[in-house]
Design a protein around this motif. Structure first.
Motif, short mmCIF file in Angstrom:
data_model
loop_
_atom_site.label_atom_id
_atom_site.label_comp_id
_atom_site.label_asym_id
_atom_site.label_seq_id
_atom_site.Cartn_x
_atom_site.Cartn_y
_atom_site.Cartn_z
N CYS A 89 16.74 53.27 74.91
CA CYS A 89 16.01 53.55 76.15
C CYS A 89 16.28 54.98 76.59
O CYS A 89 17.44 55.34 76.82
N LEU A 90 15.22 55.75 76.71
CA LEU A 90 15.36 57.14 77.16
C LEU A 90 14.92 57.25 78.61
O LEU A 90 13.88 56.72 78.99
N ASN A 91 15.69 57.95 79.39
CA ASN A 91 15.40 58.16 80.81
C ASN A 91 14.23 59.12 80.95
O ASN A 91 14.29 60.26 80.47
N CYS A 92 13.18 58.69 81.62
CA CYS A 92 11.98 59.53 81.79
C CYS A 92 12.20 60.73 82.70
O CYS A 92 11.35 61.61 82.77
N ASN A 93 13.33 60.78 83.37
CA ASN A 93 13.63 61.92 84.23
C ASN A 93 14.37 63.03 83.47
O ASN A 93 14.57 64.11 84.00
N VAL A 94 14.77 62.77 82.25
CA VAL A 94 15.49 63.75 81.45
C VAL A 94 14.48 64.60 80.69
O VAL A 94 13.48 64.11 80.18
N ARG A 95 14.75 65.88 80.62
CA ARG A 95 13.84 66.81 79.97
C ARG A 95 14.61 67.81 79.10
O ARG A 95 15.83 67.92 79.19
N GLY A 96 13.88 68.54 78.29
CA GLY A 96 14.42 69.66 77.54
C GLY A 96 15.59 69.32 76.64
O GLY A 96 15.55 68.37 75.87
N ARG A 97 16.63 70.14 76.74
CA ARG A 97 17.78 70.01 75.85
C ARG A 97 18.47 68.65 75.98
O ARG A 97 18.91 68.07 74.98
N ALA A 98 18.56 68.13 77.20
CA ALA A 98 19.19 66.81 77.40
C ALA A 98 18.39 65.71 76.71
O ALA A 98 18.97 64.79 76.13
N LEU A 99 17.08 65.81 76.73
CA LEU A 99 16.23 64.83 76.05
C LEU A 99 16.40 64.94 74.54
O LEU A 99 16.52 63.93 73.84
N ARG A 100 16.42 66.16 74.02
CA ARG A 100 16.64 66.35 72.57
C ARG A 100 17.98 65.74 72.15
O ARG A 100 18.08 65.09 71.12
N HIS A 101 19.00 65.95 72.97
CA HIS A 101 20.32 65.39 72.66
C HIS A 101 20.26 63.86 72.65
O HIS A 101 20.81 63.21 71.75
N ALA A 102 19.62 63.26 73.65
CA ALA A 102 19.50 61.80 73.72
C ALA A 102 18.78 61.26 72.49
O ALA A 102 19.18 60.23 71.93
N GLU A 117 4.23 60.81 79.65
CA GLU A 117 5.60 61.26 79.39
C GLU A 117 5.65 62.22 78.21
O GLU A 117 6.40 63.19 78.22
N ALA A 118 4.88 61.95 77.18
CA ALA A 118 4.93 62.77 75.98
C ALA A 118 4.27 64.13 76.16
O ALA A 118 4.66 65.10 75.52
N GLY A 119 3.28 64.21 77.04
CA GLY A 119 2.49 65.42 77.20
C GLY A 119 3.28 66.69 77.36
O GLY A 119 3.05 67.66 76.66
N GLY A 120 4.23 66.71 78.25
CA GLY A 120 4.99 67.93 78.50
C GLY A 120 6.26 68.02 77.68
O GLY A 120 7.04 68.95 77.85
N GLN A 121 6.46 67.10 76.76
CA GLN A 121 7.71 67.07 76.01
C GLN A 121 7.51 67.16 74.50
O GLN A 121 8.34 66.70 73.74
N ARG A 122 6.43 67.75 74.08
CA ARG A 122 6.14 67.82 72.64
C ARG A 122 7.29 68.38 71.83
O ARG A 122 7.63 67.86 70.79
N GLY A 123 7.91 69.45 72.30
CA GLY A 123 9.02 70.05 71.56
C GLY A 123 10.21 69.12 71.46
O GLY A 123 10.79 68.96 70.39
N ALA A 124 10.57 68.48 72.53
CA ALA A 124 11.73 67.58 72.53
C ALA A 124 11.45 66.32 71.74
O ALA A 124 12.31 65.82 71.03
N LEU A 125 10.24 65.79 71.85
CA LEU A 125 9.91 64.54 71.17
C LEU A 125 9.67 64.73 69.68
O LEU A 125 9.66 63.77 68.94
N GLY A 126 9.49 65.93 69.25
CA GLY A 126 9.25 66.20 67.83
C GLY A 126 10.54 66.43 67.07
O GLY A 126 10.58 67.22 66.16
N THR A 127 11.60 65.75 67.43
CA THR A 127 12.89 65.93 66.78
C THR A 127 12.80 65.58 65.30
O THR A 127 12.23 64.57 64.92
N ARG A 128 13.39 66.41 64.47
CA ARG A 128 13.35 66.22 63.03
C ARG A 128 13.94 64.86 62.63
O ARG A 128 14.92 64.41 63.18
#
Length: 137
Positions: A89-102, A117-128
């Motif tokens: 479960c990922l917290n929808c309030n987390v963004r950027g580097r914290a989201l990538r870490h999670a 939720e995905a719209g503004g987080q393409r970079g974080a959600l595209g984790t390798r």
């Protein structure tokens, strides 16, 4: 001793029992919509089918879920439980580097996210290492 006499119950077992015994009973009120146990059971069955057949999920997979607090969250959780998948479960309030870490810590092979939720987080959600993102609406 008492636990050794019968198998342990999971939340999915309890849900299924209620859905079988009282399918028309309200389970969730969200805004002006009422969802019964039967509604959630059917929606989660459809979601489980799609996740399994279209995305190849199966028992043992870990799925990161990036959804807001809405009914889709519940039937997504039930669908993953029915498939035997672990849900991170990922917290929808987390963004950027914290989201990538999670996401990295979760070790998920797939991210499920609503378009909002995905719209503004393409970079974080595209984790390798993850298979992609799926909108739930």
């Amino acid at each position: 001793r008492r636990l050794s006499r019968r198998p342990a119950l999971t939340l999915l077992d309890v849900f299924r029992q209620h859905a079988r015994l009282q399918p028309g009973r309200p389970l969730l009120l969200f805004q002006d919509e009422v969802y019964t146990f039967e509604d959630m059971d059917r929606r989660s069955d459809r979601a489980a089918w799609a996740l399994s057949r279209r995305l190849g999920l199966s028992g043992g997979d870990t799925v990161a879920v990036f959804l807001p607090n809405e009914p889709a969250y519940l039937w997504t959780w039930l669908a993953l439980a029915k498939l035997g998948c672990a849900m991170a479960c990922l917290n929808c309030n987390v963004r950027g580097r914290a989201l990538r870490h999670a996401l990295q810590a979760a070790g998920a092979t797939l991210v499920l996210a609503s378009p909002s939720e995905a719209g503004g987080q393409r970079g974080a959600l595209g984790t390798r290492g993850q298979r992609g993102a799926l909108g739930t609406r």
